[in-house]
Design a protein around this motif. Structure first.
Motif, short mmCIF file in Angstrom:
data_model
loop_
_atom_site.label_atom_id
_atom_site.label_comp_id
_atom_site.label_asym_id
_atom_site.label_seq_id
_atom_site.Cartn_x
_atom_site.Cartn_y
_atom_site.Cartn_z
N PHE A 49 73.04 55.57 50.25
CA PHE A 49 73.99 56.69 50.21
C PHE A 49 73.95 57.49 51.52
CE2 PHE A 49 74.16 57.06 45.32
CZ PHE A 49 75.52 56.78 45.27
N THR A 84 88.66 60.69 51.63
CA THR A 84 87.30 60.97 51.08
C THR A 84 86.57 59.75 50.47
OG1 THR A 84 88.18 61.93 49.02
CG2 THR A 84 87.77 63.42 50.81
N ALA A 85 86.64 59.57 49.13
CA ALA A 85 85.79 58.56 48.49
C ALA A 85 86.01 57.15 49.01
CB ALA A 85 86.00 58.58 46.98
N HIS A 92 87.04 59.97 57.05
CA HIS A 92 86.30 60.71 56.02
C HIS A 92 85.98 62.13 56.50
CE1 HIS A 92 82.63 62.10 53.85
NE2 HIS A 92 83.45 61.83 52.85
N ARG A 96 87.46 65.11 54.39
CA ARG A 96 86.43 65.88 53.66
C ARG A 96 86.54 67.37 54.08
NH1 ARG A 96 81.91 64.95 49.85
NH2 ARG A 96 80.65 66.79 50.10
N PHE A 103 89.44 72.95 48.06
CA PHE A 103 88.79 72.75 46.76
C PHE A 103 87.44 73.48 46.78
CE2 PHE A 103 86.27 70.54 43.62
CZ PHE A 103 87.18 70.35 42.59
N GLY A 248 88.19 64.04 38.90
CA GLY A 248 87.93 65.35 38.32
C GLY A 248 87.82 65.34 36.81
N THR A 251 84.85 61.76 35.05
CA THR A 251 83.41 61.96 35.27
C THR A 251 82.85 63.07 34.38
OG1 THR A 251 84.14 63.43 36.99
CG2 THR A 251 83.47 61.24 37.67
N TRP A 297 77.71 52.65 41.72
CA TRP A 297 78.79 53.01 42.64
C TRP A 297 78.76 52.05 43.83
CZ3 TRP A 297 82.87 55.10 41.16
CH2 TRP A 297 83.75 55.76 42.00
N ARG A 299 79.43 50.16 47.52
CA ARG A 299 79.46 50.27 48.97
C ARG A 299 79.72 48.85 49.50
NH1 ARG A 299 79.64 55.17 48.35
NH2 ARG A 299 78.37 56.71 49.47
N HIS A 356 78.96 61.74 51.41
CA HIS A 356 80.00 61.63 50.37
C HIS A 356 79.58 62.35 49.09
CE1 HIS A 356 82.77 58.65 52.20
NE2 HIS A 356 81.67 58.22 52.82
N CYS A 358 79.16 64.28 45.88
CA CYS A 358 80.28 64.71 45.02
C CYS A 358 80.71 66.15 45.28
CB CYS A 358 79.87 64.57 43.56
SG CYS A 358 81.13 65.19 42.45
C1 HEM Z 1 79.57 64.82 35.94
C2 HEM Z 1 80.61 64.80 36.72
C3 HEM Z 1 80.69 64.02 37.99
C4 HEM Z 1 79.93 62.96 38.41
C5 HEM Z 1 78.78 62.26 37.67
C6 HEM Z 1 80.42 62.58 39.72
C7 HEM Z 1 79.89 61.58 40.50
C8 HEM Z 1 80.27 61.30 41.79
C9 HEM Z 1 79.71 60.27 42.61
C10 HEM Z 1 78.58 59.33 42.19
C11 HEM Z 1 80.34 60.29 43.80
C12 HEM Z 1 80.15 59.32 44.93
C13 HEM Z 1 79.29 59.84 46.02
C14 HEM Z 1 79.24 58.85 47.13
O1 HEM Z 1 80.13 57.99 47.28
O2 HEM Z 1 78.28 58.94 47.90
C15 HEM Z 1 81.34 61.33 43.74
C16 HEM Z 1 82.21 61.64 44.75
C17 HEM Z 1 83.29 62.47 44.58
N1 HEM Z 1 83.56 63.26 43.49
FE1 HEM Z 1 82.45 63.42 41.82
N2 HEM Z 1 81.47 63.40 40.05
C18 HEM Z 1 81.66 64.30 39.02
C19 HEM Z 1 82.61 65.29 38.95
C20 HEM Z 1 83.61 65.47 39.86
C21 HEM Z 1 84.65 66.47 39.77
C22 HEM Z 1 84.78 67.49 38.63
C23 HEM Z 1 85.44 66.30 40.87
C24 HEM Z 1 86.67 67.06 41.28
C25 HEM Z 1 87.46 67.79 40.54
C26 HEM Z 1 84.89 65.23 41.67
C27 HEM Z 1 85.40 64.77 42.86
C28 HEM Z 1 84.76 63.89 43.71
C29 HEM Z 1 85.29 63.50 45.01
C30 HEM Z 1 86.58 63.97 45.64
C31 HEM Z 1 84.34 62.62 45.57
C32 HEM Z 1 84.41 61.94 46.93
C33 HEM Z 1 83.67 62.76 47.95
C34 HEM Z 1 83.59 62.10 49.30
O3 HEM Z 1 83.71 60.87 49.38
O4 HEM Z 1 83.44 62.82 50.30
N3 HEM Z 1 83.77 64.75 41.03
N4 HEM Z 1 81.26 61.94 42.50
#
Ligand code: HEM
Length: 415
Positions: A49, A84-85, A92, A96, A103, A248, A251, A297, A299, A356, A358
């Motif tokens: 990561f 982003t993701a 990125h 970001r 946000f 959003g 998850t 997840w 990569r 990245h 979350c």
């Molecule tokens: C329990 C709830 C959640 C879990 C378990 C979760 C989990 C994750 C994980 C594992 C990643 C990937 C990190 C990576 O690639 O290194 C991620 C990225 C992300 N999450 Fe969440 N997430 C949750 C809630 C949310 C919510 C509520 C939002 C937005 C409303 C959100 C938006 C994002 C976004 C936009 C990314 C990409 C960030 C980036 O690549 O810079 N997530 N999340």
């Protein structure tokens, strides 16, 4: 070896498989059935990561199996630019930055921007449930899945009448990308995804034409853009909305379902939480570790890498097994014990780690806290229906409950 994620043990008891992988040296294994490398140990998942130069995100949102030609044909028209993701630097870094501007990601900002939305939606749903005294309700469609969707729809400024369509599209995307649907279903879901993408493009185009004075996410992103494509293109704003509508809610829906499953499957636990709601943050953190909503997840290696002493060639897909890392005995003593009082509760990797990490972690924590607090207060006798057995939807990344039937009882039953 084979992981066989859509059948057998991995579907019903993934922890048994994670333990097996963790035990077998060096904890990095090639899964023949998926054509992917499985990375299981906490140290290695964290390392991957944290190293975006070696482990890229370009294929993070690409289907995990070989799709049928008709579905591929539909998907070829899906011209979503990576943000982003799904993006690596420098895209990125730029997207970001835009996401952070539009946000809320820190606890204080999340409370100020989204606290009132979350409280209003929780109140609406909990008061509806509390009125159904004596009934058995499935908490998945009636609470855990719908709450985060309503919240994210409000945050993005999307009309409420579109909620059920968005829910269908988002569920479809999760099944299409990380599940294993039949060919005819692949085509149907791919068409849905294309419609969803056009919907997001229209949303952004309309908001842009109306003027961007609102405090919803799309308006804030448009103000950050300020008409400059080098900051963010309009299509990138649509891509971010497209991703947020799924990330959003699917998850946090998982987090709420895992939390209620844990809280209600031991009746004293629900009472323990209701009696002292200040116990909730520790409880939620342990739910995140023990039953992560995303437990694997993806990569892709951007160059040849060596991890845990195993050489992985460039261009290889790797599944970072968050669920396994969270049960690694090298980091968590007695990892199979659900213990909200354990030290270093936040050492789990459920929100990823590194660049990245979350963006929605603070929102998810706030939402779970407000939702469980209010539910325990309004329905202290809530309990799982007799005979309920936990079952998950077949998926390589999202560990989502199929159902969570519970009896709505205001009175606490003696145990
Ligand atoms: C329990 C709830 C959640 C879990 C378990 C979760 C989990 C994750 C994980 C594992 C990643 C990937 C990190 C990576 O690639 O290194 C991620 C990225 C992300 N999450 Fe969440 N997430 C949750 C809630 C949310 C919510 C509520 C939002 C937005 C409303 C959100 C938006 C994002 C976004 C936009 C990314 C990409 C960030 C980036 O690549 O810079 N997530 N999340």
């Amino acid at each position: 070896m084979e992981l066989r994620p859509f059948t057998g043990t991995y579907l019903t008891d993934p922890a048994a498989v994670w333990h097996d992988l963790l035990r077998r040296d060096p904890g990095v294994h090639y899964a023949e059935d998926l054509g992917m490398w499985l990375i299981s140990r906490h140290e290695h998942v964290r390392e991957a990561f944290a190293d975006p130069e070696s482990f890229g995100n370009a294929l993070t949102l690409a289907p995990v199996y070989e799709m049928c030609p008709e579905a591929l044909e539909v998907l070829a028209r899906l011209d979503v630019p990576p943000t982003t993701a799904a993006a690596d630097a420098p895209v990125h870094t730029r997207t970001r930055r835009a996401l952070r501007a539009a946000f809320a990601a820190t606890a204080g900002r999340v409370e100020a921007w989204y606290g009132p939305i979350v409280r209003r939606r929780v109140e609406q749903l909990v008061s509806g449930l509390a009125r159904r005294r004596g009934e058995v309700v499935d908490l998945v469609p009636e609470f855990t899945a719908i709450l985060p969707l309503l919240v994210v729809v409000d945050i993005l400024g999307v009309p409420e009448r579109d909620v059920s369509r968005i829910r269908g599209w988002a569920d479809g995307q999760i099944a299409l990308v990380w599940g294993h649907p039949e060919p005819a279903e692949q085509v149907r879901l791919a068409r849905g995804l294309l419609e969803f993408w056009h919907y997001c493009q229209d949303l952004v185009a309309r908001r842009n034409a109306e003027g961007s004075g609102g405090d919803d996410f799309v308006s804030r992103a448009l103000r950050h853009r300020d008409g400059r494509d080098d900051v963010l293109t309009l299509t990138e704003v649509a891509s971010m909305a497209f991703n947020l509508l799924v990330a959003g809610h699917e998850t946090t829906a998982g987090l709420l379902a895992h939390a209620l499953d844990q809280a209600l499957s031991v009746p004293e636990r629900w009472r323990w939480l209701a009696a002292v709601p200040e116990r909730l943050p520790g409880f939620i953190e342990e739910v995140l570790r023990y039953g992560p909503a995303i437990d694997g997840w993806l990569r892709v290696t951007r160059r040849p890498v060596t991890i845990g002493g195993v050489a992985i060639p460039a261009g290889a897909r790797c599944l970072l097994l968050i669920g396994a890392a969270n049960r690694d005995p090298a980091v968590f003593t007695e990892p199979d014990r659900f213990d909200p009082a354990r030290p270093a509760l936040r050492d789990h990797l459920s929100f990823g780690h590194g660049p990245h990490f979350c963006i929605g972690a603070a929102l998810a924590r706030l939402e779970a806290d407000i939702a469980l607090r209010r539910l325990a207060e309004a329905i202290p006798g809530l309990r799982l229906a007799d005979g309920h057995v936990t079952a998950y939807k077949p998926n390589l990344a999202f560990r989502a409950h199929r159902m969570l039937p519970a009896v709505v009882d205001a009175d606490v039953r003696a145990v």
